[in-house]
Design an enzyme around this catalytic site. Structure first.
Site, short mmCIF file in Angstrom:
data_model
loop_
_atom_site.label_atom_id
_atom_site.label_comp_id
_atom_site.label_asym_id
_atom_site.label_seq_id
_atom_site.Cartn_x
_atom_site.Cartn_y
_atom_site.Cartn_z
N LEU A 148 53.96 16.17 45.55
CA LEU A 148 54.99 17.39 46.10
C LEU A 148 54.43 16.67 47.65
CD1 LEU A 148 55.84 21.44 45.98
CD2 LEU A 148 54.24 20.35 48.17
N GLU B 83 55.59 30.87 61.82
CA GLU B 83 54.74 29.31 61.22
C GLU B 83 55.23 28.18 62.50
OE1 GLU B 83 53.67 29.47 56.10
OE2 GLU B 83 55.87 28.61 57.36
N ARG C 20 47.89 30.47 61.43
CA ARG C 20 47.86 28.91 60.43
C ARG C 20 48.55 27.98 61.50
NH1 ARG C 20 50.14 32.22 56.50
NH2 ARG C 20 53.26 32.03 56.29
N ASP C 21 48.34 27.14 61.81
CA ASP C 21 48.90 25.55 62.01
C ASP C 21 49.37 25.45 63.31
OD1 ASP C 21 50.11 26.34 59.43
OD2 ASP C 21 51.81 26.91 59.64
N GLN D 268 51.21 17.49 53.73
CA GLN D 268 50.55 18.71 53.16
C GLN D 268 50.83 17.51 52.13
OE1 GLN D 268 49.66 21.86 53.46
NE2 GLN D 268 48.69 20.36 54.87
N ASN E 177 54.86 18.51 51.36
CA ASN E 177 55.88 19.61 52.47
C ASN E 177 55.23 18.67 54.29
OD1 ASN E 177 53.26 20.99 51.67
ND2 ASN E 177 54.22 23.03 52.77
N ASP E 178 54.40 19.88 54.25
CA ASP E 178 54.72 19.55 56.25
C ASP E 178 54.41 18.70 57.06
OD1 ASP E 178 55.62 22.25 55.03
OD2 ASP E 178 53.26 23.33 57.06
N TYR F 28 45.64 23.53 55.47
CA TYR F 28 47.06 23.64 55.47
C TYR F 28 47.29 23.52 57.05
CZ TYR F 28 48.39 27.29 52.24
OH TYR F 28 48.73 27.21 50.93
N SER F 29 48.24 23.38 57.75
CA SER F 29 48.81 22.55 58.32
C SER F 29 47.80 22.67 59.91
CB SER F 29 50.21 23.09 58.82
OG SER F 29 51.43 22.94 58.07
#
Length: 469
Positions: free
Chosen positions: A38, A218, A159-160, A57, A40-41, A100-101
């Site tokens: 998978l 986000e 986050r991020d 990610q 993602n970001d 995480y991002s």
């Protein structure tokens, strides 16, 4: 899972499952995608020391949202990308539930990552740490640990970090959820990357005249084009409208002016970033020649992603094409980067009625259309774009129920630029005034058919493959 056991498991997964992913007829020919598992970001998008770096990610162990690492690609020309060593793995107590991002910066000649270490507790609670890592001589990254704990007054959903240098200070925008469960964007400042001072909230639900605008904001990113400062973000929980904000979670932008000292961000209304079925978590960077580029995740959290047929081939999701941003009268516009024109092959021209246009091979395609509308573009009976003079309507069947779902872009349309890859379509409207990005899963080889009595001019090219090495 400690790195001593996670890395061998990742290598085994890649070796076992990559052949099925790369052999899938839906696997893209020129977009960035995971070799298995998978994606993602996009994270850490930066031009550094003569190369562009794009982190992402990645769960290499399966198609579920867990065990988030940071994968890493590098390119000299924004077309040809190379795999780099895995940058981050969730192997410390402060990031055990996922890396995480975040973003990447040049810290006095050292490529440096700032990311969120996510920690989930057995009782359902969570916390977050903003963390630092620096590239080492082997091309990997050494973690330096947390540089910021959870700020007072916010839940564990913080986050991020997106970080940039301005004058003598570093600045950071950070997505957050306050104790009243309202989404916010925080602005922070530091003299170095290790000691951050919270300046305050600059945007979010209940701020800047927006009213209620979601329970979590986000993936913020802030930058200036001309005299306008833009904030792009992903406001989760924004109310669906009849023809806007229809995805499970949207991406949006604001435009205005930022006063870092107050702090205050004076901005206009919230605009949808992309009106298609799949677009989320975009991130921007500056090129060596000063252009502002964007890349997004061609996916949507909590939608129908787990019904996508690519899962049978052990992969899911891809990035959008790279896009150049511009500002027109306070409006954020997106266009495919000029470098993509190097992929063109076998150019063709058609002028006449839509009904009389020949079918167009759409597996890997760039199409430029000019018309006054009243045209239907049928992508292999799987995705249908209805072009009327004052509206575009994109239709796609649900992967779960089979019923038709719709997305809309409202306004006068005179020009379209459409980019197709094996399972994706990106529609750029009026030289980037709007965009509709979507995945779709046609019978291959896909064909585009035009219908309608309207006159049109069409230029189109097949696009060559451009795979990651």
């Amino acid at each position: 899972m400690a790195s001593s056991t996670l890395l061998p498991a990742i290598l085994q997964s890649v070796m076992q499952k990559m052949p099925a992913a790369l052999g899938d007829s839906y696997y893209p020919g020129w977009h960035l995608a995971p070799v298995t598992g998978l994606l993602n970001d996009p994270n850490g998008f930066i031009h550094f020391d003569g190369h562009y770096h794009l982190f992402y990610q990645w769960n290499a162990l399966g198609c579920e949202h867990r065990q988030k690492c940071w994968g890493h690609w590098r390119s000299a020309d924004l077309l040809h990308w190379q795999h780099q060593p895995i940058a981050l793995m969730p192997d410390e107590e402060y990031d055990r539930s996922g890396c995480y991002s975040g973003s990447a910066v040049d810290d006095d000649g050292v490529l440096t990552l700032l990311y969120t270490g996510n920690v989930k507790f057995d009782d359902g609670g969570r916390t977050a740490w903003q963390c630092l890592a620096q590239q080492n001589s082997a091309g990997g990254f050494d973690k330096l640990g947390p540089v910021m704990a959870l700020p007072e007054g916010y839940t564990g959903h913080v986050r991020d970090p997106k970080v940039w240098r301005q004058g003598n200070h570093w600045y950071m925008v950070l997505g957050a959820q306050d104790r009243q469960l309202q989404g916010k964007v925080l602005l922070l400042r530091a003299e170095n990357l290790r000691q951050w001072h919270l300046l305050g909230e600059i945007a979010g639900s209940g701020l800047g005249g927006l009213g209620e605008a979601g329970y979590m904001w986000e993936c913020p990113d802030m930058f200036t084009l001309g005299n306008t400062t833009y904030l792009i973000c992903c406001p989760q929980g924004v109310a669906r409208e009849e023809k806007r904000f229809l995805n499970s979670h949207p991406s949006a932008w604001l435009s205005g002016t930022l006063d870092e000292e107050t702090p205050a961000y004076r901005h206009g209304p919230l605009h949808e970033m992309d009106a298609g079925f799949e677009f989320y978590a975009p991130q921007t960077t500056l090129t060596a020649d000063g252009r502002r580029l964007l890349v997004g995740w061609m996916g949507t959290p909590d939608g129908e992603e787990m019904a996508q047929p690519t899962i049978a081939h052990h992969w899911i999701h891809q990035m959008t094409c790279l896009r150049e941003l511009s500002s027109r009268n306070g409006r954020l516009c997106q266009q495919p980067i000029a470098e993509l024109q190097a992929l063109r092959e076998d150019g063709q021209v058609y002028q006449g009625r839509a009904d009389e246009a020949p079918p167009i091979a759409a597996q890997r395609l760039e199409l430029r259309l000019e018309s006054e509308g009243d045209i239907e573009l049928n992508f292999a009976d799987t995705l249908i774009l209805t072009w009327q003079q004052h509206e575009l309507r994109l239709a796609r069947r649900s992967l779960v129920t089979g019923e038709w779902h719709y997305r809309y872009w409202r306004g006068t349309v005179s020009r379209l630029q459409i980019l197709c890859d094996h399972s994706s379509v990106e529609i750029f409207i009026n030289d980037g005034e709007g965009v509709m990005s979507s995945r779709y899963f046609p019978t291959q080889p896909a064909t585009l058919t035009l219908r309608g009595r309207a006159e049109l001019q069409a230029h189109y090219w097949s696009l060559r493959r451009c795979m990651v090495e």
